[in-house]
Scaffold this active site. Structure first.
Site, short mmCIF file in Angstrom:
data_model
loop_
_atom_site.label_atom_id
_atom_site.label_comp_id
_atom_site.label_asym_id
_atom_site.label_seq_id
_atom_site.Cartn_x
_atom_site.Cartn_y
_atom_site.Cartn_z
CD GLU A 94 18.96 18.11 60.29
OE1 GLU A 94 19.11 19.19 59.46
OE2 GLU A 94 17.61 18.01 60.84
CB CYS A 107 13.15 12.75 65.81
SG CYS A 107 13.51 12.82 64.23
CB CYS A 114 19.31 9.62 52.94
SG CYS A 114 18.25 8.45 52.89
CB CYS A 118 12.23 10.69 49.28
SG CYS A 118 11.89 9.34 49.76
CB CYS A 121 12.97 14.29 51.95
SG CYS A 121 14.08 13.67 52.75
CB CYS A 335 13.63 15.72 57.18
SG CYS A 335 12.95 14.39 58.39
N1 SAH Z 1 14.05 6.78 55.68
C1 SAH Z 1 13.15 6.91 56.15
C2 SAH Z 1 12.87 8.09 57.88
C3 SAH Z 1 13.24 8.78 57.57
S1 SAH Z 1 12.23 10.53 56.61
C4 SAH Z 1 11.91 6.99 55.70
O1 SAH Z 1 11.84 7.13 54.72
O2 SAH Z 1 10.57 7.07 56.84
C5 SAH Z 1 10.99 10.33 57.69
C6 SAH Z 1 9.60 10.65 57.69
O3 SAH Z 1 9.66 12.49 56.59
C7 SAH Z 1 9.41 10.19 55.94
O4 SAH Z 1 7.79 10.19 56.46
C8 SAH Z 1 9.52 10.64 54.89
O5 SAH Z 1 9.08 10.33 53.97
C9 SAH Z 1 9.19 12.11 55.41
N2 SAH Z 1 9.64 13.46 55.44
C10 SAH Z 1 11.02 13.80 54.55
N3 SAH Z 1 10.73 14.95 53.98
C11 SAH Z 1 9.77 15.43 54.83
C12 SAH Z 1 8.96 17.09 54.47
N4 SAH Z 1 9.38 17.50 53.32
N5 SAH Z 1 7.63 17.24 54.29
C13 SAH Z 1 7.12 16.20 55.12
N6 SAH Z 1 7.29 14.94 55.61
C14 SAH Z 1 8.83 14.94 55.30
#
Ligand code: SAH
Length: 343
Positions: A94, A107, A114, A118, A121, A335
């Site tokens: 996406e 974006c 991935c 986290c 996420c 995301c």
């Molecule tokens: N892997 C990279 C880029 C992809 S995630 C990274 O970790 O930076 C892009 C951003 O969205 C990151 O800061 C991630 O921590 C954040 N993110 C992911 N899921 C989220 C959520 N549910 N709410 C807010 N931010 C989120």
């Protein structure tokens, strides 16, 4: 079966070598590069300034990456467009178009899935499927430009995937996206977001691109960060911040720290105080993001009061802070949510 050459992932240098090995003149490479990256040709037959014979040879030995648009969701609130694309092997990714006063920002995803895990996420729920090629990253930008007929001025690598876990293709992508022979997006208008893979941050610093590095911090100390981000088991928080300081020294580019505010988890006054200490003396920017709830987890965003208090505490300590405006809340906002719905 003979694998075809992925011609759209070749930068101009590689393409020049490729065409000279075919016995062609150097300038053919520039022509082909322009067809692929400026005129967005998806077949060799379109490349009318090449000889018929060369077109046939390319056709037989090379493939041109093309994403297939599966779905687009359009926000009625702010015109944000969320795209679901199919790769040639059927994997789904996406990408999002956001419209700002300063221009259109796309974006993009850097991997299908991935493996960083986290906990808040959605992109990581099904694990990593594979890395994207440079062409698959570029084509997200091209396809959205084509679909809207509007110029894309900014690109953020913040979609699904960890870009520094796909380092080689990422570096190639940066070079090609900002190449004056291609779309020629300014390096200053490109942001790469990482969860903090320390050796790759240092390596990227050495390339001295003028891009912005966004570091997903999300916690003020090692203990809390480990609870949210498994990558913290590999790289300790001070190591990560040191790598960021090094990045700034090398490139002169200010780091953006991303900090998702999770109600009751990392949004207290003490957390804010600790964060100030961690980042003290750093020329950086902190972007606060109320966490986006994902069905599969139990996290709730900080309320407006806690967010404002957190921001104030940082500002009092001289940090530069913004609260990210949430865009496209009425479409699968967080995301990886759109993709995840299809898995
Ligand atoms: N892997 C990279 C880029 C992809 S995630 C990274 O970790 O930076 C892009 C951003 O969205 C990151 O800061 C991630 O921590 C954040 N993110 C992911 N899921 C989220 C959520 N549910 N709410 C807010 N931010 C989120």
């Amino acid at each position: 079966m003979n694998e075809k050459t992925d011609i759209k992932s070749m930068n101009l240098e590689e393409l020049t070598q490729f065409v000279t090995e075919l016995g062609e003149k150097k300038f053919r490479a520039k022509q082909i590069y322009e067809w692929l990256h400026v005129k967005h040709a998806y077949t060799f037959s379109k490349m009318t300034n090449l000889s018929g014979e060369l077109r046939k040879r390319l056709e037989a030995s090379c493939s041109i990456t093309a994403l297939r648009q599966e779905e687009v969701q359009v926000s009625r609130q702010d015109g944000t467009r969320k795209y679901l694309f199919a790769l040639e092997d059927g994997n789904l990714i996406e990408s999002v178009l956001m419209r700002y006063k300063h221009g259109n920002s796309v974006c993009i995803s850097s991997q299908a899935g991935c493996r960083m895990g986290c906990v808040f996420c959605a992109s990581t729920l099904g694990g990593l499927v594979r890395n994207l090629t440079a062409a698959e990253m570029l084509d997200q930008v091209y396809a959205i430009g084509k679909d809207t007929g509007e110029r894309v001025s900014h690109v953020v690598v913040m979609g699904t995937g960890e870009p520094l876990d796909n380092y080689v293709q990422l570096v190639k992508f940066i070079g090609m996206l900002t190449d004056e022979n291609g779309l020629h997006i300014s390096q200053r208008n490109l942001t790469v977001s990482t969860c903090g893979i320390v050796p790759r941050i240092r390596e990227l610093a050495g390339r001295q691109f003028a891009i912005t590095l966004a570091l997903s911090l999300h916690a003020p100390n090692q203990e809390k960060r480990r609870e949210l981000m498994p990558v913290a088991n590999r790289y300790e928080i001070h190591e990560v911040v040191d790598a960021c300081r090094y990045y700034f020294e090398k490139t002169g580019r200010r780091i953006t720290f991303e900090y998702s505010l999770v109600g009751g988890v990392n949004d207290s006054k003490e957390d804010a105080g600790e964060l100030c200490k961690l980042l003290s003396g750093m020329n950086c920017h902190v972007n606060l993001i109320p966490v986006n709830p994902v069905r599969e987890n139990h996290f709730i965003p900080s309320d407006t009061r806690a967010t404002a208090a957190f921001k104030e505490k940082l500002e009092k300590n001289g940090l530069n802070v913004t609260v990210r405006r949430e865009m496209g809340c009425d479409i699968d906002g967080a995301c990886g949510q759109l993709r995840h719905r299809y898995l």
